[in-house]
Design an enzyme around this catalytic site. Structure first.
Site, PDB file in Angstrom:
ATOM      1  N   CYS A  73       0.669  -1.245   0.266  1.00 47.01           N
ATOM      2  CA  CYS A  73      -0.397  -0.030   0.097  1.00 47.01           C
ATOM      3  C   CYS A  73       0.617   1.651   0.232  1.00 47.01           C
ATOM      4  CB  CYS A  73      -0.911   0.014   1.289  1.00 47.01           C
ATOM      5  SG  CYS A  73      -2.157   1.332   1.369  1.00 47.01           S
ATOM      6  N   CYS A  77      -0.367   5.869   6.758  1.00 46.94           N
ATOM      7  CA  CYS A  77      -1.639   5.532   7.582  1.00 46.94           C
ATOM      8  C   CYS A  77      -0.877   5.265   8.610  1.00 46.94           C
ATOM      9  CB  CYS A  77      -2.592   4.521   7.578  1.00 46.94           C
ATOM     10  SG  CYS A  77      -3.691   4.740   5.833  1.00 46.94           S
ATOM     11  N   CYS A  80      -1.080   1.765  10.615  1.00 44.57           N
ATOM     12  CA  CYS A  80      -1.641   0.221   9.632  1.00 44.57           C
ATOM     13  C   CYS A  80      -0.015   0.078   9.248  1.00 44.57           C
ATOM     14  CB  CYS A  80      -2.544   1.193   8.664  1.00 44.57           C
ATOM     15  SG  CYS A  80      -2.371  -0.884   7.649  1.00 44.57           S
ATOM     16  N   CYS A 117     -17.006  -9.833   4.220  1.00 44.48           N
ATOM     17  CA  CYS A 117     -15.958  -8.032   3.347  1.00 44.48           C
ATOM     18  C   CYS A 117     -14.889  -8.408   2.912  1.00 44.48           C
ATOM     19  CB  CYS A 117     -16.087  -7.898   5.472  1.00 44.48           C
ATOM     20  SG  CYS A 117     -17.239  -7.627   5.758  1.00 44.48           S
ATOM     21  N   CYS A 149     -19.900  -6.722   1.344  1.00 47.88           N
ATOM     22  CA  CYS A 149     -18.876  -5.513   2.138  1.00 47.88           C
ATOM     23  C   CYS A 149     -17.959  -5.524   1.140  1.00 47.88           C
ATOM     24  CB  CYS A 149     -19.610  -5.125   3.391  1.00 47.88           C
ATOM     25  SG  CYS A 149     -18.254  -3.185   3.943  1.00 47.88           S
ATOM     26  N   CYS A 209     -20.980   2.331   5.256  1.00 46.42           N
ATOM     27  CA  CYS A 209     -20.169   1.994   5.850  1.00 46.42           C
ATOM     28  C   CYS A 209     -18.913   2.722   6.893  1.00 46.42           C
ATOM     29  CB  CYS A 209     -20.226   0.607   6.327  1.00 46.42           C
ATOM     30  SG  CYS A 209     -18.889  -0.670   7.431  1.00 46.42           S
ATOM     31  N   ARG A 279     -20.455  -2.308  15.632  1.00 50.02           N
ATOM     32  CA  ARG A 279     -20.210  -2.955  15.443  1.00 50.02           C
ATOM     33  C   ARG A 279     -18.605  -2.860  16.062  1.00 50.02           C
ATOM     34  NH1 ARG A 279     -17.661  -4.301   9.447  1.00 50.02           N
ATOM     35  NH2 ARG A 279     -19.980  -3.833   9.854  1.00 50.02           N
TER      36      ARG A 279
END
Length: 334
Positions: A73, A77, A80, A117, A149, A209, A279
């Site tokens: 990626c 962030c 992460c 998901c 999702c 979401c 959730r």
């Protein structure tokens, strides 16, 4: 002492009634929840459960995710393990093939999850990656009673339309933290871009979401602001993640949110977003520990199985926890 406890209980009941009446809590209300004394927690959960039960009864929605593309990626962030600035030892691979994604869907069914998901690390999907996801989703929807999702990063208009046409029910893109604190966590994209992606998904018929990560150094006031932002954004599903600091990430030395504080956070989001799916997501085992069952008096949904690069609780323990509470797993209609 008894009179003081009754007054405290009445305070939470008043907030619960405001939520049931469609009124939004104030910033002061929210801070009083997060900064309340430990002795106030059980009366708070009792009041919050009134709201949870009104909208969702005693049902619990289960969700399972698959890490469909790991690492690689370009975003920075700080939380992460898959980001470009991370040195964490994790698997790195390109988007999984259709056979593997279908196997993941069957595993979701075995775990009694209603939502599957498909999560892929990256700034946003390439056309080839989107086509792979679309192909897999069409076959899953044709053969299994699962809601899908997708969580693929920043989303363009035409990509949102393709996902909706394929049968994707929901699109996840978390706000993660407050607008003011966002540059301290990520610099390669903006908070506004995340909001725009959620709005784009919603505009094309995908259920929005969006959630948060608690424990990255934000203030209590910023946590309340996050809840207000998700209420305004009208997110249908709100995953509440508690930072599980991973060695090799910029936030590796961040502390763990204590169990009682984690429960207050869940109560806050239930009262500010009363009718939305709340959730319990990543880090619940790490932060809530032995108090995980109490989370379901505020939340009505949780992830089962492993997360992206960290392990989750054994599925039999999750099923047993729900049964022991006298709650019921919500299943999709065939």
């Amino acid at each position: 002492m008894m009179m003081e406890q009754q007054l405290i209980g009445s305070k939470w009941e008043e907030m619960a009634q405001k939520a049931l009446d469609g009124e939004c809590l104030t910033l002061a209300d929210g801070l009083s929840i997060l900064e309340g004394e430990q002795e106030q927690l059980l009366p708070l959960l009792q009041a919050v459960f009134r709201v949870r039960q009104h909208f969702f009864g005693r049902k619990v929605k289960l969700n399972m995710l698959i890490n469909a593309k790991s690492g690689l990626c370009p975003e920075d962030c700080g939380y992460c393990s898959q980001s470009i600035v991370s040195t964490a030892s994790i698997p790195r691979y390109t988007l999984l093939d259709k056979t593997t994604l279908l196997a993941g869907a069957r595993e979701a069914m075995a775990r009694k999850a209603g939502t599957y998901c498909i999560v892929a690390a990256g700034r946003g999907p390439t056309d080839k990656e989107l086509s792979q996801v679309v192909e897999a989703v069409r076959e899953i929807r044709a053969t299994m009673p699962l809601k899908i999702c997708a969580c693929l990063g920043l989303l363009k208009e035409e990509q949102a339309k393709r996902l909706a046409d394929a049968g994707v029910h929901r699109y996840n893109h978390n706000l993660n933290t407050s607008p003011k604190y966002y540059p301290s966590i990520t610099t390669t994209h903006t908070y506004e871009q995340r909001v725009h992606t959620v709005q784009t998904a919603k505009a094309h018929g995908l259920s929005p979401c969006s959630g948060v990560i608690i424990g990255m150094g934000e203030t209590n006031e910023e946590i309340v602001e996050m809840a207000f932002a998700l209420r305004e954004l009208e997110a249908d599903s709100i995953p509440i993640n508690f930072l599980h600091a991973i060695h090799g990430t910029p936030l590796e030395d961040a502390g763990c949110i204590p169990p009682l504080q984690a429960l207050k956070v869940l109560a806050l989001f239930r009262l500010i977003c009363p009718s939305r799916e709340i959730r319990v997501a990543g880090g619940r085992e790490h932060s809530l520990r032995s108090l995980q069952p109490l989370a379901l008096y505020a939340a009505n949904s949780l992830f089962v199985g492993d997360y992206l690069t960290t392990e989750g609780q054994d599925i039999t323990a999750d099923h047993q926890m729900i049964e022991d509470l006298g709650f019921e797993i919500e299943r999709n209609a065939l």
